[in-house]
Scaffold this motif. Structure first.
Motif, PDB file in Angstrom:
ATOM      1  N   THR A 161      -3.157  -3.823   9.175  1.00 37.60           N
ATOM      2  CA  THR A 161      -4.099  -4.588   8.361  1.00 37.60           C
ATOM      3  C   THR A 161      -3.974  -4.244   6.884  1.00 37.60           C
ATOM      4  OG1 THR A 161      -5.644  -4.431  10.229  1.00 37.60           O
ATOM      5  CG2 THR A 161      -6.524  -5.261   8.149  1.00 37.60           C
ATOM      6  N   PHE A 162      -3.652  -2.986   6.600  1.00 37.93           N
ATOM      7  CA  PHE A 162      -3.672  -2.490   5.219  1.00 37.93           C
ATOM      8  C   PHE A 162      -2.273  -2.247   4.665  1.00 37.93           C
ATOM      9  CE2 PHE A 162      -6.203   0.103   2.033  1.00 37.93           C
ATOM     10  CZ  PHE A 162      -7.103  -0.907   1.750  1.00 37.93           C
ATOM     11  N   ASP A 163      -1.244  -2.809   5.307  1.00 41.24           N
ATOM     12  CA  ASP A 163       0.121  -2.615   4.803  1.00 41.24           C
ATOM     13  C   ASP A 163       0.259  -3.043   3.350  1.00 41.24           C
ATOM     14  OD1 ASP A 163       0.968  -1.655   7.243  1.00 41.24           O
ATOM     15  OD2 ASP A 163       2.149  -3.416   7.785  1.00 41.24           O
ATOM     16  N   TRP A 164      -0.422  -4.127   2.991  1.00 39.47           N
ATOM     17  CA  TRP A 164      -0.356  -4.659   1.624  1.00 39.47           C
ATOM     18  C   TRP A 164      -1.712  -4.527   0.924  1.00 39.47           C
ATOM     19  CZ3 TRP A 164       4.353  -6.029  -0.335  1.00 39.47           C
ATOM     20  CH2 TRP A 164       5.392  -6.131   0.599  1.00 39.47           C
TER      21      TRP A 164
ATOM     22  N   ASN B 206       0.840  -1.186   0.000  1.00 38.70           N
ATOM     23  CA  ASN B 206       0.000   0.000   0.000  1.00 38.70           C
ATOM     24  C   ASN B 206       0.885   1.248   0.000  1.00 38.70           C
ATOM     25  OD1 ASN B 206      -2.248   1.629   0.194  1.00 38.70           O
ATOM     26  ND2 ASN B 206      -2.630   1.203   2.345  1.00 38.70           N
ATOM     27  N   GLN B 207       0.312   2.388  -0.433  1.00 35.03           N
ATOM     28  CA  GLN B 207       1.056   3.641  -0.363  1.00 35.03           C
ATOM     29  C   GLN B 207       1.347   4.015   1.086  1.00 35.03           C
ATOM     30  OE1 GLN B 207      -0.982   6.974  -2.091  1.00 35.03           O
ATOM     31  NE2 GLN B 207       0.700   8.404  -1.722  1.00 35.03           N
ATOM     32  N   PHE B 208       0.450   3.624   1.979  1.00 32.85           N
ATOM     33  CA  PHE B 208       0.597   3.894   3.399  1.00 32.85           C
ATOM     34  C   PHE B 208       0.825   2.579   4.144  1.00 32.85           C
ATOM     35  CE2 PHE B 208      -2.278   6.954   1.476  1.00 32.85           C
ATOM     36  CZ  PHE B 208      -1.720   8.170   1.848  1.00 32.85           C
TER      37      PHE B 208
ATOM     38  N   THR C   1     -10.499  -0.859  15.851  1.00 38.69           N
ATOM     39  CA  THR C   1      -9.206  -0.200  15.902  1.00 38.69           C
ATOM     40  C   THR C   1      -9.373   1.293  15.699  1.00 38.69           C
ATOM     41  OG1 THR C   1      -6.986  -0.044  14.928  1.00 38.69           O
ATOM     42  CG2 THR C   1      -8.772  -0.756  13.466  1.00 38.69           C
ATOM     43  N   SER C   2      -8.765   2.076  16.584  1.00 38.47           N
ATOM     44  CA  SER C   2      -8.756   3.534  16.409  1.00 38.47           C
ATOM     45  C   SER C   2      -7.496   3.971  15.678  1.00 38.47           C
ATOM     46  CB  SER C   2      -8.834   4.228  17.770  1.00 38.47           C
ATOM     47  OG  SER C   2      -7.732   3.880  18.596  1.00 38.47           O
ATOM     48  N   SER C   3      -6.523   3.066  15.569  1.00 38.08           N
ATOM     49  CA  SER C   3      -5.273   3.347  14.856  1.00 38.08           C
ATOM     50  C   SER C   3      -5.260   2.514  13.583  1.00 38.08           C
ATOM     51  CB  SER C   3      -4.071   2.981  15.738  1.00 38.08           C
ATOM     52  OG  SER C   3      -4.082   3.714  16.938  1.00 38.08           O
ATOM     53  N   PHE C   4      -5.396   3.193  12.433  1.00 43.04           N
ATOM     54  CA  PHE C   4      -5.323   2.496  11.150  1.00 43.04           C
ATOM     55  C   PHE C   4      -4.585   3.408  10.181  1.00 43.04           C
ATOM     56  CE2 PHE C   4      -9.462   4.182  12.175  1.00 43.04           C
ATOM     57  CZ  PHE C   4      -9.847   4.976  11.105  1.00 43.04           C
ATOM     58  N   CYS C   5      -3.873   2.803   9.218  1.00 43.93           N
ATOM     59  CA  CYS C   5      -2.847   3.546   8.492  1.00 43.93           C
ATOM     60  C   CYS C   5      -3.394   4.683   7.634  1.00 43.93           C
ATOM     61  CB  CYS C   5      -1.989   2.600   7.655  1.00 43.93           C
ATOM     62  SG  CYS C   5      -2.854   1.741   6.341  1.00 43.93           S
ATOM     63  N   ASN C   6      -4.609   4.574   7.118  1.00 37.85           N
ATOM     64  CA  ASN C   6      -5.225   5.691   6.408  1.00 37.85           C
ATOM     65  C   ASN C   6      -6.707   5.381   6.244  1.00 37.85           C
ATOM     66  OD1 ASN C   6      -4.868   3.725   4.277  1.00 37.85           O
ATOM     67  ND2 ASN C   6      -5.277   5.362   2.819  1.00 37.85           N
ATOM     68  N   PRO C   7      -7.539   6.384   5.910  1.00 39.43           N
ATOM     69  CA  PRO C   7      -8.994   6.163   5.888  1.00 39.43           C
ATOM     70  C   PRO C   7      -9.455   5.044   4.969  1.00 39.43           C
ATOM     71  CG  PRO C   7      -8.518   8.510   5.859  1.00 39.43           C
ATOM     72  CD  PRO C   7      -7.198   7.809   5.699  1.00 39.43           C
ATOM     73  N   ALA C   8      -8.683   4.719   3.931  1.00 48.07           N
ATOM     74  CA  ALA C   8      -9.087   3.653   3.007  1.00 48.07           C
ATOM     75  C   ALA C   8      -9.128   2.293   3.682  1.00 48.07           C
ATOM     76  CB  ALA C   8      -8.139   3.611   1.811  1.00 48.07           C
TER      77      ALA C   8
ATOM     78  N   PHE D 105       6.158  -2.600   6.587  1.00 48.46           N
ATOM     79  CA  PHE D 105       5.303  -3.469   5.783  1.00 48.46           C
ATOM     80  C   PHE D 105       5.402  -4.886   6.345  1.00 48.46           C
ATOM     81  CE2 PHE D 105       5.925   0.134   3.015  1.00 48.46           C
ATOM     82  CZ  PHE D 105       4.710   0.264   2.344  1.00 48.46           C
ATOM     83  N   HIS D 106       4.593  -5.175   7.354  1.00 52.23           N
ATOM     84  CA  HIS D 106       4.642  -6.487   7.987  1.00 52.23           C
ATOM     85  C   HIS D 106       4.092  -7.552   7.045  1.00 52.23           C
ATOM     86  CE1 HIS D 106       4.643  -4.655  12.315  1.00 52.23           C
ATOM     87  NE2 HIS D 106       5.739  -4.393  11.633  1.00 52.23           N
ATOM     88  N   ASN D 107       4.734  -8.689   7.030  1.00 56.21           N
ATOM     89  CA  ASN D 107       4.272  -9.794   6.193  1.00 56.21           C
ATOM     90  C   ASN D 107       4.696 -11.100   6.843  1.00 56.21           C
ATOM     91  OD1 ASN D 107       7.068 -10.497   4.798  1.00 56.21           O
ATOM     92  ND2 ASN D 107       6.816  -8.271   4.682  1.00 56.21           N
ATOM     93  N   SER D 108       3.755 -11.999   6.993  1.00 56.81           N
ATOM     94  CA  SER D 108       4.010 -13.247   7.705  1.00 56.81           C
ATOM     95  C   SER D 108       3.687 -14.455   6.841  1.00 56.81           C
ATOM     96  CB  SER D 108       3.181 -13.308   8.999  1.00 56.81           C
ATOM     97  OG  SER D 108       3.546 -12.270   9.875  1.00 56.81           O
ATOM     98  N   ASP D 109       4.430 -15.513   7.066  1.00 56.56           N
ATOM     99  CA  ASP D 109       4.199 -16.801   6.425  1.00 56.56           C
ATOM    100  C   ASP D 109       2.923 -17.416   7.004  1.00 56.56           C
ATOM    101  OD1 ASP D 109       4.533 -19.881   6.341  1.00 56.56           O
ATOM    102  OD2 ASP D 109       6.177 -19.192   5.053  1.00 56.56           O
ATOM    103  N   PRO D 110       2.125 -18.112   6.187  1.00 61.95           N
ATOM    104  CA  PRO D 110       0.911 -18.749   6.728  1.00 61.95           C
ATOM    105  C   PRO D 110       1.185 -19.666   7.916  1.00 61.95           C
ATOM    106  CG  PRO D 110       0.900 -18.824   4.330  1.00 61.95           C
ATOM    107  CD  PRO D 110       2.242 -18.300   4.731  1.00 61.95           C
ATOM    108  N   ARG D 111       2.388 -20.215   7.992  1.00 64.12           N
ATOM    109  CA  ARG D 111       2.714 -21.120   9.091  1.00 64.12           C
ATOM    110  C   ARG D 111       2.804 -20.423  10.441  1.00 64.12           C
ATOM    111  NH1 ARG D 111       7.832 -23.829   6.209  1.00 64.12           N
ATOM    112  NH2 ARG D 111       7.876 -21.703   5.360  1.00 64.12           N
ATOM    113  N   THR D 112       2.862 -19.081  10.428  1.00 60.43           N
ATOM    114  CA  THR D 112       2.886 -18.369  11.705  1.00 60.43           C
ATOM    115  C   THR D 112       1.564 -18.529  12.450  1.00 60.43           C
ATOM    116  OG1 THR D 112       2.224 -16.293  10.628  1.00 60.43           O
ATOM    117  CG2 THR D 112       4.589 -16.675  10.952  1.00 60.43           C
TER     118      THR D 112
END
Length: 439
Positions: A89-92, A56-58, A140-147, A63-70
């Motif tokens: 939630t919206f990093d990607w 995402n732009q924001f 969540t009150s903290s999210f990376c942008n309104p989108a 940019f957190h990213n985890s393997d499904p095995r986590t």
């Protein structure tokens, strides 16, 4: 009808960015404690990545990213309820959000707070146990942008995937002298010209009244008696939450509220913003049995409100903050780098050569896992297991939870919670025991 006796455990942020061995020294003791609960909650501070999705732009800071095995690792700790409604939630973008929802379908996790539309994101999720049924509602009150906020479907269009957002109204209260100066700056600079045109053309709402002024449509000032920054709850979001709680009351014995909020009061990160305190109280008033806060990566106070627990932040359960192995080009550019550079250079520059940041602050690696019992809707027992995440170890090894025998974590937690009327004593085993004033 009398509610059954149930047991609960909870953890804060599980920021897992690498696969770990579940045979490390200390894993089993932590897992055994978590499994004492019937309902066992954590916040997944990441997304499940799949090839082909773009950043995402924001982002929520990285940019957190985890393997499904986590997710399998989380299950092995013993958790059975979770959310990933947070600032990552919206990093990607929508790809990361939907890939995580898809991965969760292959698990037994009960989860809430993120959905393919607003109704789905806001809906309670239910855990059935041999002793009773538990509802989980997440915001969540903290999210990376309104989108990142989920959208409601209309009669003709589908909804928008996203989080169950708790929006806020923010403004500066200023004195008459300050207000006059801001008004003069606004008029002389022309900073509000675009906003004035948009209002004239009907694209922006009209100015509230003559006691408000904005600068470029971003900062709102209101005439008042003193200088103070205000953050107020969005009542439409609170009304949506109330409806979810009403529904959960009809479907479950106990209701847990998850809230991801970074916002602070004053200058200390340990102090939750006033609106988060109001939010938590209103959740209990509406019928929730516990509020599970997380987000700022450190402990915030514990309050017992109407004999029900409010954890303003449980701290970090796992912290792999600098173990991200890839990121979009934007992340490199932010630090004057390119993706030709090792990604470790991003974290070296961001941390000013490893002298600042989460991994240099012991508070970010000290947390508690609460275990509490409730009967007929009332808290009957609450204890706190202190954990630490390996402060001072090499970055590639730290971040995994172990039981801590040092009394300092509970002592610090007791001190910060005392201002909320909470008394915590430390047992011989180092576990914190909360004094319950039953009336």
């Amino acid at each position: 009808m009398k509610l059954p006796k149930m047991k609960f455990t909870a953890a804060g942020d599980m920021l897992i960015q690498r696969l770990i061995s579940t045979e490390y020294e200390g894993f089993r003791a932590v897992s055994d404690y978590i499994r004492k609960g019937d309902a066992r909650f954590f916040n997944f501070e990441s997304i499940i990545y799949r090839e082909g999705i773009w950043g995402n732009q924001f982002n929520g800071g990285s940019f957190h990213n985890s393997d499904p095995r986590t997710l399998k690792i989380a299950q092995e700790y013993g958790f059975n309820m979770m959310t990933f409604a947070n600032n990552h939630t919206f990093d990607w973008g929508y790809g990361g959000l939907t890939s995580t929802l898809d991965a969760l379908k292959n698990t037994d996790f009960v989860h809430s707070g993120v959905g393919m539309n607003l109704d789905e994101a806001a809906a309670p999720a239910y855990l059935d146990t041999p002793t009773g049924r538990v509802a989980l509602i997440s915001m969540t009150s903290s999210f990376c942008n309104p989108a990142a906020m989920a959208g409601k479907q209309s009669r003709r269009t589908p909804g928008r995937p996203g989080v169950n957002a708790l929006r806020t109204i923010r403004y500066m209260e200023v004195t008459k002298d300050q207000f006059d100066v801001i008004n003069e700056i606004s008029e002389c600079s022309g900073v509000n010209a675009d906003l004035a045109i948009s209002r004239a053309e009907g694209y922006a709402p009209l100015k509230e009244n003559d006691n408000t002024v904005e600068l470029g449509g971003h900062i709102r000032f209101r005439l008042g008696e003193k200088t103070k920054y205000h953050i107020e709850l969005n009542e439409s979001d609170m009304k949506r939450l109330e409806k979810s709680i009403i529904e959960a009351k009809a479907q479950a014995d106990y209701i847990l509220i998850s809230i991801h909020g970074h916002e602070v009061a004053g200058n200390a990160k340990e102090n939750p913003a006033d609106f988060l305190v109001e939010f938590a109280h209103r959740c209990i008033d509406m019928g929730a049995h516990a509020v599970l806060g997380h987000g700022p990566h450190l402990l915030r106070p514990l309050e017992i409100y109407k004999n029900r627990p409010i954890f303003y932040s449980l701290g970090d359960f796992m912290l792999h903050n600098e173990s991200v192995t890839f990121a979009p080009e934007d992340m490199y550019e932010k630090y004057g780098l390119t993706s030709d550079d090792p990604i470790s250079e991003i974290y070296r520059k961001r941390s000013r050569n490893y002298t600042v940041g989460l991994l240099t602050d012991h508070r970010m690696m000290e947390a508690v896992i609460p275990y509490f019992e409730m009967e007929d809707g009332e808290l009957t027992h609450l204890e706190l297991l202190p954990i630490e995440l390996g402060y001072g170890e090499p970055r590639y090894r730290l971040g995994n939870p172990r039981i801590c025998t040092d009394r300092g974590i509970i002592e610090r937690y007791a001190q910060m919670s005392a201002s909320y009327g909470t008394e915590i004593k430390i047992g011989e085993d180092g576990i914190g025991i909360v004094t319950l004033n039953k009336e």
